[in-house]
Design a protein around this motif. Structure first.
Motif, PDB file in Angstrom:
ATOM      1  N   TYR A  81     -90.675 -16.809  56.244  1.00 30.45           N
ATOM      2  CA  TYR A  81     -91.807 -17.613  56.712  1.00 30.45           C
ATOM      3  C   TYR A  81     -92.242 -17.210  58.117  1.00 30.45           C
ATOM      4  O   TYR A  81     -93.433 -17.218  58.437  1.00 30.45           O
ATOM      5  CB  TYR A  81     -91.458 -19.103  56.682  1.00 30.45           C
ATOM      6  CG  TYR A  81     -91.636 -19.718  55.322  1.00 30.45           C
ATOM      7  CD1 TYR A  81     -92.892 -20.078  54.851  1.00 30.45           C
ATOM      8  CD2 TYR A  81     -90.542 -19.932  54.485  1.00 30.45           C
ATOM      9  CE1 TYR A  81     -93.060 -20.639  53.598  1.00 30.45           C
ATOM     10  CE2 TYR A  81     -90.702 -20.487  53.230  1.00 30.45           C
ATOM     11  CZ  TYR A  81     -91.961 -20.838  52.786  1.00 30.45           C
ATOM     12  OH  TYR A  81     -92.130 -21.380  51.536  1.00 30.45           O
ATOM     13  N   SER A  82     -91.284 -16.844  58.951  1.00 30.99           N
ATOM     14  CA  SER A  82     -91.603 -16.502  60.336  1.00 30.99           C
ATOM     15  C   SER A  82     -92.420 -15.221  60.454  1.00 30.99           C
ATOM     16  O   SER A  82     -93.030 -14.963  61.494  1.00 30.99           O
ATOM     17  CB  SER A  82     -90.315 -16.376  61.168  1.00 30.99           C
ATOM     18  OG  SER A  82     -89.608 -15.189  60.848  1.00 30.99           O
ATOM     19  N   ILE A  83     -92.456 -14.410  59.381  1.00 33.95           N
ATOM     20  CA  ILE A  83     -93.251 -13.186  59.401  1.00 33.95           C
ATOM     21  C   ILE A  83     -94.383 -13.224  58.363  1.00 33.95           C
ATOM     22  O   ILE A  83     -94.990 -12.208  58.052  1.00 33.95           O
ATOM     23  CB  ILE A  83     -92.380 -11.929  59.177  1.00 33.95           C
ATOM     24  CG1 ILE A  83     -91.655 -11.985  57.830  1.00 33.95           C
ATOM     25  CG2 ILE A  83     -91.379 -11.761  60.323  1.00 33.95           C
ATOM     26  CD1 ILE A  83     -90.936 -10.680  57.464  1.00 33.95           C
ATOM     27  N   GLY A  84     -94.639 -14.415  57.815  1.00 33.83           N
ATOM     28  CA  GLY A  84     -95.785 -14.574  56.931  1.00 33.83           C
ATOM     29  C   GLY A  84     -95.553 -14.289  55.469  1.00 33.83           C
ATOM     30  O   GLY A  84     -96.497 -14.032  54.719  1.00 33.83           O
ATOM     31  N   VAL A  85     -94.300 -14.374  55.009  1.00 28.99           N
ATOM     32  CA  VAL A  85     -93.952 -14.066  53.616  1.00 28.99           C
ATOM     33  C   VAL A  85     -93.328 -15.294  52.968  1.00 28.99           C
ATOM     34  O   VAL A  85     -92.601 -16.046  53.629  1.00 28.99           O
ATOM     35  CB  VAL A  85     -92.971 -12.870  53.553  1.00 28.99           C
ATOM     36  CG1 VAL A  85     -92.590 -12.549  52.125  1.00 28.99           C
ATOM     37  CG2 VAL A  85     -93.583 -11.646  54.231  1.00 28.99           C
ATOM     38  N   PHE A  86     -93.585 -15.488  51.677  1.00 22.59           N
ATOM     39  CA  PHE A  86     -92.977 -16.617  50.965  1.00 22.59           C
ATOM     40  C   PHE A  86     -92.702 -16.224  49.519  1.00 22.59           C
ATOM     41  O   PHE A  86     -93.304 -15.278  48.996  1.00 22.59           O
ATOM     42  CB  PHE A  86     -93.881 -17.855  51.021  1.00 22.59           C
ATOM     43  CG  PHE A  86     -95.277 -17.625  50.517  1.00 22.59           C
ATOM     44  CD1 PHE A  86     -95.591 -17.774  49.171  1.00 22.59           C
ATOM     45  CD2 PHE A  86     -96.289 -17.260  51.393  1.00 22.59           C
ATOM     46  CE1 PHE A  86     -96.878 -17.563  48.706  1.00 22.59           C
ATOM     47  CE2 PHE A  86     -97.588 -17.043  50.944  1.00 22.59           C
ATOM     48  CZ  PHE A  86     -97.880 -17.194  49.593  1.00 22.59           C
ATOM     49  N   PRO A  87     -91.794 -16.943  48.846  1.00 24.44           N
ATOM     50  CA  PRO A  87     -91.414 -16.572  47.470  1.00 24.44           C
ATOM     51  C   PRO A  87     -92.270 -17.265  46.420  1.00 24.44           C
ATOM     52  O   PRO A  87     -92.756 -18.380  46.616  1.00 24.44           O
ATOM     53  CB  PRO A  87     -89.963 -17.048  47.386  1.00 24.44           C
ATOM     54  CG  PRO A  87     -89.942 -18.268  48.266  1.00 24.44           C
ATOM     55  CD  PRO A  87     -90.903 -17.978  49.392  1.00 24.44           C
ATOM     56  N   MET A  88     -92.432 -16.595  45.286  1.00 27.07           N
ATOM     57  CA  MET A  88     -93.096 -17.177  44.121  1.00 27.07           C
ATOM     58  C   MET A  88     -92.423 -16.631  42.866  1.00 27.07           C
ATOM     59  O   MET A  88     -91.679 -15.654  42.918  1.00 27.07           O
ATOM     60  CB  MET A  88     -94.589 -16.822  44.094  1.00 27.07           C
ATOM     61  CG  MET A  88     -95.409 -17.395  45.225  1.00 27.07           C
ATOM     62  SD  MET A  88     -97.193 -17.056  45.061  1.00 27.07           S
ATOM     63  CE  MET A  88     -97.600 -18.151  43.686  1.00 27.07           C
ATOM     64  N   SER A  89     -92.731 -17.284  41.748  1.00 21.11           N
ATOM     65  CA  SER A  89     -92.293 -16.789  40.456  1.00 21.11           C
ATOM     66  C   SER A  89     -93.479 -16.836  39.503  1.00 21.11           C
ATOM     67  O   SER A  89     -94.502 -17.456  39.812  1.00 21.11           O
ATOM     68  CB  SER A  89     -91.135 -17.637  39.926  1.00 21.11           C
ATOM     69  OG  SER A  89     -90.603 -17.081  38.754  1.00 21.11           O
ATOM     70  N   ASP A  90     -93.364 -16.198  38.354  1.00 21.69           N
ATOM     71  CA  ASP A  90     -94.492 -16.128  37.428  1.00 21.69           C
ATOM     72  C   ASP A  90     -94.673 -17.386  36.596  1.00 21.69           C
ATOM     73  O   ASP A  90     -95.772 -17.673  36.126  1.00 21.69           O
ATOM     74  CB  ASP A  90     -94.325 -14.924  36.491  1.00 21.69           C
ATOM     75  CG  ASP A  90     -94.607 -13.611  37.193  1.00 21.69           C
ATOM     76  OD1 ASP A  90     -95.479 -13.592  38.090  1.00 21.69           O
ATOM     77  OD2 ASP A  90     -93.957 -12.608  36.854  1.00 21.69           O
ATOM     78  N   SER A  91     -93.602 -18.143  36.393  1.00 20.71           N
ATOM     79  CA  SER A  91     -93.699 -19.346  35.577  1.00 20.71           C
ATOM     80  C   SER A  91     -92.457 -20.212  35.798  1.00 20.71           C
ATOM     81  O   SER A  91     -91.503 -19.799  36.452  1.00 20.71           O
ATOM     82  CB  SER A  91     -93.819 -18.988  34.096  1.00 20.71           C
ATOM     83  OG  SER A  91     -92.598 -18.453  33.609  1.00 20.71           O
ATOM     84  N   ARG A  92     -92.488 -21.380  35.199  1.00 17.71           N
ATOM     85  CA  ARG A  92     -91.359 -22.302  35.309  1.00 17.71           C
ATOM     86  C   ARG A  92     -90.086 -21.693  34.720  1.00 17.71           C
ATOM     87  O   ARG A  92     -88.989 -21.907  35.248  1.00 17.71           O
ATOM     88  CB  ARG A  92     -91.705 -23.597  34.573  1.00 17.71           C
ATOM     89  CG  ARG A  92     -90.646 -24.697  34.674  1.00 17.71           C
ATOM     90  CD  ARG A  92     -90.489 -25.173  36.076  1.00 17.71           C
ATOM     91  NE  ARG A  92     -89.663 -26.380  36.161  1.00 17.71           N
ATOM     92  CZ  ARG A  92     -89.008 -26.745  37.249  1.00 17.71           C
ATOM     93  NH1 ARG A  92     -89.077 -26.000  38.354  1.00 17.71           N
ATOM     94  NH2 ARG A  92     -88.305 -27.845  37.274  1.00 17.71           N
TER      95      ARG A  92
END
Length: 254
Positions: free
Chosen positions: A13-24
């Motif tokens: 977060y401190s460098i502008g990045v965050f996690p995601m996934s494609d679906s539940r």
């Protein structure tokens, strides 16, 4: 259950990045760094006349960190979601460590007692708050949650409210889209010298960066997430209802 390392999350977060996934049900998590970013300048939050009435109404009660896990679950409980089991568990852990927070909206008009009908959650680091997701099962409940969050950030001296991706919903509330370079400049100023993963840094917060109104400094040492709670507690009995106070705080931003 796999859990993302909290320090790794905060550094991201401190460098502008965050996690995601494609679906539940997806098993993989990937890292995202958008080329264009949605933010809400805190001094330009749009509190419409109808939303002001909703904020002031006695129908809704608003709390903070009362039901973090349930808010997160409700945000993930939709057909199209990027929140898989690993992300859900990781943010619950981040909340337990004091770095993630929720705003809950309760409908207290029913006979069975207050019902959770809206809310949002996100991550706090220095003078920045990173909004992750929101949900609503009553008209404008998520807007009420966001209004309370903006008021909390203003009173606490925060400088950056990151909304990740622009939507029409966010745009109607004052969100603007900026490029990656501008975002990283605002992020750096808001987070300052707060060490990612530091409990001290998370508790203290930060300041400076995106135009917001209150707070000074640029070293991540001024923002306080609990300042609104203290303000409302000081007002005490006989004072205007909390929703009225929130609408007054936001009145100058519209």
């Amino acid at each position: 259950m796999k859990v993302l390392d909290p320090d790794l999350l905060l550094r991201a977060y401190s460098i502008g990045v965050f996690p995601m996934s494609d679906s539940r049900d997806a098993s993989e998590v990937y890292w995202v760094e958008p080329r264009r970013r949605a933010i809400i300048p805190l001094d330009r939050f749009h509190l419409s006349h109808s939303l002001r009435k909703k904020v002031r109404t006695d129908r809704f009660a608003v709390s903070c960190d009362r039901a973090f896990a349930e808010v997160l679950r409700r945000c993930a409980d939709r057909e199209d979601t990027w929140i898989n089991a690993e992300i859900e568990a990781s943010y619950v852990r981040l909340h337990e460590d004091g770095h993630a927070h929720s705003i809950e909206v309760w409908d207290r008009s029913g006979e069975a007692g207050a019902e959770l009908v809206g809310g949002l959650y996100g991550v706090r680091l220095g003078g920045a708050f990173f909004g992750e997701s929101m949900f609503s099962s009553r008209t404008d409940a998520s807007k009420v949650a966001l209004a309370w969050l903006v008021a909390r950030l203003l009173v606490g001296g925060f400088r950056l409210l990151d909304c990740q991706f622009m939507t029409e919903h966010l745009k109607s509330l004052g969100a603007v889209e900026i490029d990656q370079k501008a975002y990283l400049q605002l992020l750096s100023a808001a987070v300052g010298s707060v060490a990612a993963g530091s409990a001290e840094g998370s508790a203290a917060g930060g300041a400076a960066g995106v135009s917001a109104g209150s707070g000074e400094g640029s070293d991540g040492a001024a923002a306080e997430f609990g300042a609104l709670d203290r303000l409302l507690a000081r007002l005490g009995a006989g004072s205007p209802p909390p929703g009225w106070v929130i609408s007054q705080l936001l009145g100058q931003t519209s």
